[in-house]
Design a protein around this motif. Structure first.
Motif, PDB file in Angstrom:
ATOM      1  N   PHE A  14       3.782 -11.552   4.149  1.00 53.39           N
ATOM      2  CA  PHE A  14       2.746 -10.820   4.886  1.00 53.39           C
ATOM      3  C   PHE A  14       3.284 -10.388   6.247  1.00 53.39           C
ATOM      4  N   MET A  18       3.797  -6.516   7.596  1.00 50.13           N
ATOM      5  CA  MET A  18       3.015  -6.054   8.743  1.00 50.13           C
ATOM      6  C   MET A  18       3.921  -5.701   9.929  1.00 50.13           C
ATOM      7  N   ARG A  23       2.372   1.878   8.780  1.00 49.87           N
ATOM      8  CA  ARG A  23       0.959   1.550   8.944  1.00 49.87           C
ATOM      9  C   ARG A  23       0.132   2.826   8.942  1.00 49.87           C
ATOM     10  N   HIS A  32      -0.718  -1.429   5.343  1.00 56.27           N
ATOM     11  CA  HIS A  32       0.680  -1.645   5.729  1.00 56.27           C
ATOM     12  C   HIS A  32       1.505  -1.569   4.444  1.00 56.27           C
ATOM     13  N   VAL A  47      -5.747  -9.189   3.975  1.00 56.93           N
ATOM     14  CA  VAL A  47      -6.055  -9.952   5.175  1.00 56.93           C
ATOM     15  C   VAL A  47      -7.474  -9.579   5.571  1.00 56.93           C
ATOM     16  N   SER A  49     -10.159 -11.173   8.118  1.00 54.75           N
ATOM     17  CA  SER A  49     -10.364 -12.212   9.129  1.00 54.75           C
ATOM     18  C   SER A  49     -11.844 -12.540   9.332  1.00 54.75           C
ATOM     19  N   THR A  62     -12.924  -8.886   0.029  1.00 52.06           N
ATOM     20  CA  THR A  62     -11.649  -9.118  -0.652  1.00 52.06           C
ATOM     21  C   THR A  62     -11.745  -8.752  -2.130  1.00 52.06           C
ATOM     22  N   VAL A  83       0.021  -4.534   2.177  1.00 51.38           N
ATOM     23  CA  VAL A  83      -0.955  -5.437   2.779  1.00 51.38           C
ATOM     24  C   VAL A  83      -2.118  -4.574   3.244  1.00 51.38           C
ATOM     25  N   ARG A  85      -5.440  -4.724   5.408  1.00 55.74           N
ATOM     26  CA  ARG A  85      -6.127  -5.530   6.416  1.00 55.74           C
ATOM     27  C   ARG A  85      -7.500  -4.930   6.659  1.00 55.74           C
TER      28      ARG A  85
END
Length: 118
Positions: A14, A18, A23, A32, A47, A49, A62, A83, A85
């Motif tokens: 990850f 990143m 990006r 990413h 990801v 958060s 997710t 990835v 995010r």
């Protein structure tokens, strides 16, 4: 659900994607994309958060992202590491909105990756 071989699982993977990847940001997420040296199949990780929301909201986002990314993985270049995010607006976004942001972000990231490879 993504097959086990299509998932990023380690923290260093990850971090590498990143840090080194291209990006592309959208209103509800940031994509990413990095190309590894090997020609293996594309893999993805997510990801989400606590800024997105509580546990239930994070897992819902997710699941939606995983469902949207699965059919797109075969279209990515060989060895691609992805990835996704999620940003706080992803909690209120519909699956259709997330899909549009994801596709636009991927197009932009792939274009940047191809331009950097020249």
């Amino acid at each position: 659900m993504l097959p086990a071989g299509s998932r990023l699982t380690h923290r260093d993977e990850f971090a590498s994607v990143m840090r080194r990847g291209r990006r592309a940001g959208r209103s509800s997420l940031v994509v990413h994309l990095h190309r590894s040296g090997d020609g293996s199949e594309a893999r993805a990780g997510f990801v989400v958060s606590k800024a997105v929301g509580g546990s239930v909201v994070r897992h819902r986002v997710t699941r939606r992202l995983r469902h949207l990314v699965a059919p797109l993985l075969p279209t990515l270049p060989p060895g691609a590491l992805l990835v996704v995010r999620a940003l706080p607006p992803a909690a209120a976004a519909s699956s259709a909105e997330l899909g549009l942001d994801l596709e636009a972000g991927l197009r932009s990231a792939v274009r940047k990756l191809a331009a950097g490879a020249r």
